[in-house]
Design an enzyme around this catalytic site. Sequence first.
Site, PDB file in Angstrom:
ATOM      1  CB  THR A 117     -34.172 -58.324  -3.610  1.00  0.00           C
ATOM      2  OG1 THR A 117     -35.407 -57.628  -3.649  1.00  0.00           O
ATOM      3  CG2 THR A 117     -33.759 -58.649  -5.029  1.00  0.00           C
TER       4      THR A 117
ATOM      5  CE  LYS B 117     -29.406 -57.051  -3.784  1.00  0.00           C
ATOM      6  NZ  LYS B 117     -28.542 -57.037  -2.615  1.00  0.00           N
TER       7      LYS B 117
ATOM      8  CB  SER C  67     -34.768 -53.181 -12.071  1.00  0.00           C
ATOM      9  OG  SER C  67     -34.129 -53.682 -10.899  1.00  0.00           O
TER      10      SER C  67
ATOM     11  CE1 TYR D  10     -30.494 -54.235  -5.591  1.00  0.00           C
ATOM     12  CE2 TYR D  10     -32.856 -54.320  -5.983  1.00  0.00           C
ATOM     13  CZ  TYR D  10     -31.767 -54.542  -5.161  1.00  0.00           C
ATOM     14  OH  TYR D  10     -31.955 -55.080  -3.915  1.00  0.00           O
ATOM     15  CG  HIS D  11     -35.157 -56.247  -8.632  1.00  0.00           C
ATOM     16  ND1 HIS D  11     -35.635 -55.006  -8.976  1.00  0.00           N
ATOM     17  CD2 HIS D  11     -35.579 -56.461  -7.360  1.00  0.00           C
ATOM     18  CE1 HIS D  11     -36.329 -54.492  -7.954  1.00  0.00           C
ATOM     19  NE2 HIS D  11     -36.308 -55.356  -6.959  1.00  0.00           N
TER      20      HIS D  11
HETATM   21  P1  NAD Z   1     -28.067 -48.575   1.426  1.00  0.00           P
HETATM   22  O1  NAD Z   1     -27.740 -48.044   0.075  1.00  0.00           O
HETATM   23  O2  NAD Z   1     -28.637 -47.640   2.423  1.00  0.00           O
HETATM   24  O3  NAD Z   1     -26.771 -49.248   2.067  1.00  0.00           O
HETATM   25  C1  NAD Z   1     -25.810 -49.937   1.324  1.00  0.00           C
HETATM   26  C2  NAD Z   1     -24.442 -49.575   1.888  1.00  0.00           C
HETATM   27  O4  NAD Z   1     -23.444 -50.299   1.158  1.00  0.00           O
HETATM   28  C3  NAD Z   1     -24.128 -48.096   1.726  1.00  0.00           C
HETATM   29  O5  NAD Z   1     -23.678 -47.562   2.957  1.00  0.00           O
HETATM   30  C4  NAD Z   1     -23.049 -48.052   0.660  1.00  0.00           C
HETATM   31  O6  NAD Z   1     -22.133 -46.980   0.850  1.00  0.00           O
HETATM   32  C5  NAD Z   1     -22.391 -49.413   0.803  1.00  0.00           C
HETATM   33  N1  NAD Z   1     -21.799 -49.934  -0.444  1.00  0.00           N
HETATM   34  C6  NAD Z   1     -22.382 -50.029  -1.655  1.00  0.00           C
HETATM   35  N2  NAD Z   1     -21.523 -50.582  -2.538  1.00  0.00           N
HETATM   36  C7  NAD Z   1     -20.385 -50.872  -1.855  1.00  0.00           C
HETATM   37  C8  NAD Z   1     -19.142 -51.446  -2.204  1.00  0.00           C
HETATM   38  N3  NAD Z   1     -18.879 -51.817  -3.449  1.00  0.00           N
HETATM   39  N4  NAD Z   1     -18.202 -51.595  -1.249  1.00  0.00           N
HETATM   40  C9  NAD Z   1     -18.430 -51.178   0.031  1.00  0.00           C
HETATM   41  N5  NAD Z   1     -19.587 -50.616   0.416  1.00  0.00           N
HETATM   42  C10 NAD Z   1     -20.554 -50.452  -0.511  1.00  0.00           C
HETATM   43  O7  NAD Z   1     -29.033 -49.828   1.193  1.00  0.00           O
HETATM   44  P2  NAD Z   1     -29.945 -50.626   2.241  1.00  0.00           P
HETATM   45  O8  NAD Z   1     -31.343 -50.208   2.051  1.00  0.00           O
HETATM   46  O9  NAD Z   1     -29.333 -50.575   3.579  1.00  0.00           O
HETATM   47  O10 NAD Z   1     -29.845 -52.097   1.653  1.00  0.00           O
HETATM   48  C11 NAD Z   1     -28.846 -52.988   2.098  1.00  0.00           C
HETATM   49  C12 NAD Z   1     -28.962 -54.303   1.350  1.00  0.00           C
HETATM   50  O11 NAD Z   1     -30.246 -54.865   1.570  1.00  0.00           O
HETATM   51  C13 NAD Z   1     -28.804 -54.168  -0.157  1.00  0.00           C
HETATM   52  O12 NAD Z   1     -28.047 -55.243  -0.651  1.00  0.00           O
HETATM   53  C14 NAD Z   1     -30.208 -54.233  -0.671  1.00  0.00           C
HETATM   54  O13 NAD Z   1     -30.246 -54.757  -1.975  1.00  0.00           O
HETATM   55  C15 NAD Z   1     -30.868 -55.154   0.327  1.00  0.00           C
HETATM   56  N6  NAD Z   1     -32.325 -54.922   0.440  1.00  0.00           N
HETATM   57  C16 NAD Z   1     -32.793 -53.692   0.841  1.00  0.00           C
HETATM   58  C17 NAD Z   1     -34.162 -53.488   0.938  1.00  0.00           C
HETATM   59  C18 NAD Z   1     -34.762 -52.161   1.342  1.00  0.00           C
HETATM   60  O14 NAD Z   1     -35.999 -52.028   1.309  1.00  0.00           O
HETATM   61  N7  NAD Z   1     -33.952 -51.177   1.749  1.00  0.00           N
HETATM   62  C19 NAD Z   1     -35.030 -54.539   0.640  1.00  0.00           C
HETATM   63  C20 NAD Z   1     -34.523 -55.778   0.239  1.00  0.00           C
HETATM   64  C21 NAD Z   1     -33.152 -55.950   0.149  1.00  0.00           C
HETATM   65  N1  USQ Z   2     -44.105 -47.656  -6.326  1.00  0.00           N
HETATM   66  C1  USQ Z   2     -45.174 -46.804  -6.465  1.00  0.00           C
HETATM   67  N2  USQ Z   2     -44.979 -45.516  -6.068  1.00  0.00           N
HETATM   68  C2  USQ Z   2     -43.811 -45.060  -5.536  1.00  0.00           C
HETATM   69  C3  USQ Z   2     -42.742 -45.961  -5.380  1.00  0.00           C
HETATM   70  C4  USQ Z   2     -42.927 -47.259  -5.799  1.00  0.00           C
HETATM   71  O1  USQ Z   2     -46.259 -47.160  -6.926  1.00  0.00           O
HETATM   72  O2  USQ Z   2     -43.720 -43.874  -5.211  1.00  0.00           O
HETATM   73  C5  USQ Z   2     -44.285 -49.069  -6.726  1.00  0.00           C
HETATM   74  C6  USQ Z   2     -43.279 -49.576  -7.751  1.00  0.00           C
HETATM   75  O3  USQ Z   2     -43.717 -49.333  -9.069  1.00  0.00           O
HETATM   76  C7  USQ Z   2     -43.205 -51.051  -7.396  1.00  0.00           C
HETATM   77  C8  USQ Z   2     -43.467 -51.079  -5.900  1.00  0.00           C
HETATM   78  O4  USQ Z   2     -44.069 -49.839  -5.560  1.00  0.00           O
HETATM   79  O5  USQ Z   2     -44.248 -51.740  -8.027  1.00  0.00           O
HETATM   80  C9  USQ Z   2     -42.219 -51.245  -5.067  1.00  0.00           C
HETATM   81  O6  USQ Z   2     -41.283 -50.224  -5.407  1.00  0.00           O
HETATM   82  P1  USQ Z   2     -40.195 -49.736  -4.336  1.00  0.00           P
HETATM   83  O7  USQ Z   2     -39.484 -48.560  -4.939  1.00  0.00           O
HETATM   84  O8  USQ Z   2     -40.809 -49.575  -3.014  1.00  0.00           O
HETATM   85  O9  USQ Z   2     -39.265 -51.014  -4.227  1.00  0.00           O
HETATM   86  P2  USQ Z   2     -38.261 -51.694  -5.267  1.00  0.00           P
HETATM   87  O10 USQ Z   2     -37.932 -50.823  -6.405  1.00  0.00           O
HETATM   88  O11 USQ Z   2     -38.783 -53.059  -5.590  1.00  0.00           O
HETATM   89  O12 USQ Z   2     -36.941 -51.860  -4.407  1.00  0.00           O
HETATM   90  C10 USQ Z   2     -36.925 -51.925  -2.977  1.00  0.00           C
HETATM   91  C11 USQ Z   2     -35.494 -51.684  -2.530  1.00  0.00           C
HETATM   92  C12 USQ Z   2     -34.632 -52.824  -3.045  1.00  0.00           C
HETATM   93  C13 USQ Z   2     -35.207 -54.149  -2.610  1.00  0.00           C
HETATM   94  C14 USQ Z   2     -36.659 -54.296  -3.030  1.00  0.00           C
HETATM   95  C15 USQ Z   2     -37.316 -55.503  -2.421  1.00  0.00           C
HETATM   96  O13 USQ Z   2     -35.017 -50.435  -3.015  1.00  0.00           O
HETATM   97  O14 USQ Z   2     -33.312 -52.661  -2.543  1.00  0.00           O
HETATM   98  O15 USQ Z   2     -34.455 -55.179  -3.192  1.00  0.00           O
HETATM   99  O16 USQ Z   2     -37.398 -53.171  -2.525  1.00  0.00           O
HETATM  100  S1  USQ Z   2     -38.445 -56.265  -3.527  1.00  0.00           S
HETATM  101  O17 USQ Z   2     -39.389 -55.273  -3.992  1.00  0.00           O
HETATM  102  O18 USQ Z   2     -39.082 -57.329  -2.806  1.00  0.00           O
HETATM  103  O19 USQ Z   2     -37.654 -56.760  -4.634  1.00  0.00           O
END
Ligand code: NAD
Ligand code: USQ
Length: 399
Positions: A144, A185, A179, A181-182
């Site tokens: 991410t 990664k 976070s 979470y971050h």
């Molecule tokens: P999502 O939660 O919709 O999908 C993740 C999938 O992985 C789910 O179907 C879940 O059931 C499965 N999963 C989770 N833990 C598991 C485990 N231990 N074993 C097997 N399956 C498991 O999330 P997404 O939005 O599709 O994101 C996918 C990936 O992309 C993530 O790694 C996320 O961090 C990354 N990512 C997402 C975004 C975004 O904006 N959605 C942005 C940047 C990075």
């Molecule tokens: N934010 C608002 N209002 C909202 C939701 C979010 O102001 O209703 C703000 C947050 O405070 C933050 C920004 O928008 O500053 C982004 O938040 P987000 O919830 O859209 O994204 P984030 O929490 O960073 O996470 C999402 C995905 C994660 C991925 C990440 C990419 O859930 O899986 O890793 O985006 S990145 O942001 O580049 O790290």
Amino acid sequence: MKVLVLGGDGYLGWPQALYLSNRGFDVAVFDNLARRQFDLKHGFDSLLPIATLHQRIDRWRELTGKTIEHYHGDTRDYNALAHVLTEFQPDAIVHFAEQRSAPYSMIDREHALFSQENNVLGTLNLLYAMKEFTPDAHLVKLGTMGEYGTPNIEIEEGFIEIHHKGRSDKLPFPKQPGSFYHLSKVHDSNNILFCCKIWGLRATDLNQGIVYGAETLETDMDDLLATRFDYDQVYGTALNRFCVQAAYGFPLTIYGSGGQTRGYINVRDTVRCIELACLNPAKPGEFRVFNQITEWFSVADIANRVQKVAGEMGLTVDVDHLSNPRVESEEHFYSVKHTKLVELGLEPHLLDDDVIAGMIELAQHHRERIDPRLIKPTVNWRTHLNIVKEEPVFTTQVQ
Ligand code: NAD
Ligand code: USQ
């Protein structure tokens, strides 16, 4: 090419599996369905109705004659990984299977522990399984952009040249995640880099920005092929949430001043980026990093654009500045190098008013499924360290 999509039932994994299958890749998906379980437990739901994984796969086969193999399993279960790797023998493993919500990871100690255990140990398990069963496969790992945080210098693509006291080196770009979470990664990235070095594994770490949109060529073919679209306060991301809020008539929820700037990418580009990474694999022992974004915006910019487009569609939308539940810079420099995927052939779909209008229309179409209780943020970064919780820090009710 055989591609195993870990997390292939998720928001991004499912359209990815379809996209690759449609282009002649031999695809298998592996998922423990944890994301669906979260929704069932907390009463959340995707804006778009989603079919079961079995229904999706069957419909795809009926429509196209193409088969997507399905494995139910957890990345923390070594036997499950051993089974799928030995049976399917992938050339590339695209790893989406992680707990991906920053707010989820900040709910409390248990959720922080779960996020890091699920993500870090799942990925470490995978690295061991790759070494044992498919040492030549290419790992394409979803990282991410948030690993880097918001430094006051341009963010390089993974590595930075440092000159220090007369000596120079190319080192991993400093990480300042926001976070647990971050942070998971960042830990993954370090473990993957180390395994490439010691075992000669090959890996591409994709530092992806915030994804928006729900429609790809393949998901549009049939309602049963739709992917999930989250708008709730835990899994919903900024632009997706704002479009749903606009369609419902909820004031757009900017956290704080709205100067928080992030990289964004359309889901249509995400699927292409990963195809490009698979088609152009890292070399044995190589750990590559690509910044997978196409442009960047502040939260306030995004909210203003959604408000403007909604207004043109006849909707009256207010913008609200909520007290920021997160700990993050609200005014900062942001500039990112992101040329490697373009050099491989990515032609970005940039965010224009038609894209925003399409997302608002999608939300209007499913308006009866929008649950306003899920919109306001209730997870607060500052309260997660409470040892004794006097009141729940996480609730799906609007406070
Ligand atoms: P999502 O939660 O919709 O999908 C993740 C999938 O992985 C789910 O179907 C879940 O059931 C499965 N999963 C989770 N833990 C598991 C485990 N231990 N074993 C097997 N399956 C498991 O999330 P997404 O939005 O599709 O994101 C996918 C990936 O992309 C993530 O790694 C996320 O961090 C990354 N990512 C997402 C975004 C975004 O904006 N959605 C942005 C940047 C990075
Ligand atoms: N934010 C608002 N209002 C909202 C939701 C979010 O102001 O209703 C703000 C947050 O405070 C933050 C920004 O928008 O500053 C982004 O938040 P987000 O919830 O859209 O994204 P984030 O929490 O960073 O996470 C999402 C995905 C994660 C991925 C990440 C990419 O859930 O899986 O890793 O985006 S990145 O942001 O580049 O790290």
